[in-house]
Write an enzyme that holds these catalytic residues in place. Structure first.
Site, mmCIF file in Angstrom:
data_model
loop_
_atom_site.group_PDB
_atom_site.id
_atom_site.type_symbol
_atom_site.label_atom_id
_atom_site.label_comp_id
_atom_site.label_asym_id
_atom_site.label_seq_id
_atom_site.Cartn_x
_atom_site.Cartn_y
_atom_site.Cartn_z
ATOM 1 C CE LYS A 73 13.163 -7.291 12.230
ATOM 2 N NZ LYS A 73 12.075 -7.244 13.192
ATOM 3 C CE LYS A 110 12.048 -8.689 3.246
ATOM 4 N NZ LYS A 110 10.791 -8.828 3.929
ATOM 5 C CE LYS A 150 10.530 -15.861 6.342
ATOM 6 N NZ LYS A 150 9.716 -14.837 6.970
#
Ligand code: TYM
Length: 327
Positions: free
Chosen positions: A196, A193, A112
């Protein structure tokens, strides 16, 4: 004694990965254990800042979805993390036992922040310390999570051991409980994966998706150039992801599911899987809609759960204060 703890970030409604990796397990565990806590992690979700109105809504939507999936507030404490401020207070104490380079090495931080523009906030870096505090604040013994949380759990284990060594045996070392579907893949890229935050809308199936959306997402699911349905996650990740999903939502084994797929090509098989997911999610979706209409009820559940959680947390946190020398 055994105590189960787990949590989910309020990012709107949960997706198929959350459901199969965690929530389905949560539902089973609330039947088997008598001390179970599930939390809506609003503090964690602030690491990716949102409009306050959006966050407020997401908290209620996530709560409605969790309840609709079968979480029963009579069998567990379902609560909002920020309503029990001891989470943050313990996180401070545990942060003082945590080494910064260790946090800098964790993949979530690297993905991130460190990679691109290097502008991550402090919350993103210390996120796993708060997660350790969530777990240890209740002296939890078992933590049902998906595979992406295993490294965070290992940090929590290390922090517990470090604390015990420094201040005397106090925290149990919590264990992960993983489901067989511990890592559901993106429908657009089966090497990553399902998530969201995936910008590709077709990658992620949400528990509240309509049957049409579910069909579309599975129809467009990325597989490979072999039309037969087989299960081999390393060489055929796309089809294997579909097989895992199919098995998990029907409760059948991989072998049974493969047996049903004999003679089907992947295009047809995608529709079989979509149908099985629709079967599973339709009642959940209807229940979510019903629950969303009663905001007062949802707020009440989270507050009542927090009061009970606080009762468990208070004596443990008081003991921590004494052990470290605050009292
Ligand atoms: P979160 O909100 O990202 O995800 C909630 C749960 O869903 C699992 N999960 C998956 N499982 C299988 N396949 C996937 N594609 C997939 N995507 C998500 C996650 O592993 C998780 O179990 N940091 C946590 C929230 C948290 C927490 C805690 C969890 C905060 N404090 C203490 C346990 C204990 C998170 O962001 O989960």
């Amino acid at each position: 004694t055994d105590r189960i703890f787990s949590g989910i970030q309020p990012t709107g409604t949960p997706h198929l990965g959350n459901y199969l990796g965690a929530i389905q397990n949560w539902v089973n565990l609330q039947e088997k254990y008598n001390s179970v806590l599930y939390s809506i992690m609003d503090l964690h979700s602030l690491t990716m800042p949102k409009e306050p109105a959006v966050l407020r809504q997401n908290i209620l939507d996530t709560t409605a979805a969790i309840l609709a999936c079968g979480i029963d507030p009579k069998k567990c404490f379902l609560f909002r993390q920020s309503l029990v401020p001891e989470h943050t207070e313990l996180a401070w104490i545990l942060g003082c036992l945590t080494n910064v380079p260790r946090l800098l090495r964790l993949p979530q931080w690297k993905m991130k922040c460190a990679g691109q523009n290097n502008d991550g906030n402090v919350g993103l870096l210390t996120y796993p310390v708060l997660q350790a505090a969530d777990i240890l604040l209740y002296k939890s013994t078992h933590v049902p999570v998906g595979e992406d949380q295993v490294l965070h759990l290992e940090l929590a284990q290390d922090i517990a051991q470090h604390f015990n060594k420094k201040y005397g045996e106090f925290f149990p070392v919590p264990k992960a409980i993983l489901s067989t579907t511990k890592k559901i893949k993106s429908l657009r890229d089966p090497t990553v994966k399902m998530s969201k935050s995936d910008p590709q809308k077709l990658a992620t199936v949400n528990v509240a998706d309509s049957p049409e959306e579910i069909v579309l997402k599975f129809r467009k699911a990325v597989t490979d150039f072999t039309s037969e349905v087989t299960y081999d996650p390393s060489s055929r990740p796309g089809v294997s992801n579909l097989v895992s999903i199919h098995a998990a939502v029907t409760g059948l084994s991989i072998e049974e599911v493969l047996h049903q797929a004999v003679g089907l090509d992947t295009a047809h098989y995608k529709m079989v899987v979509a149908e099985s997911v629709i079967q599973k999610f339709t009642p959940i979706r209807n229940e979510i809609k019903k629950l969303q209409e009663d905001k007062t009820y949802l707020i009440k559940i989270l507050e009542t759960g927090a009061e009970k959680a606080k009762e468990l947390a208070t004596p443990i946190y008081q003991e921590v204060r004494r052990l470290v020398g605050f009292q």
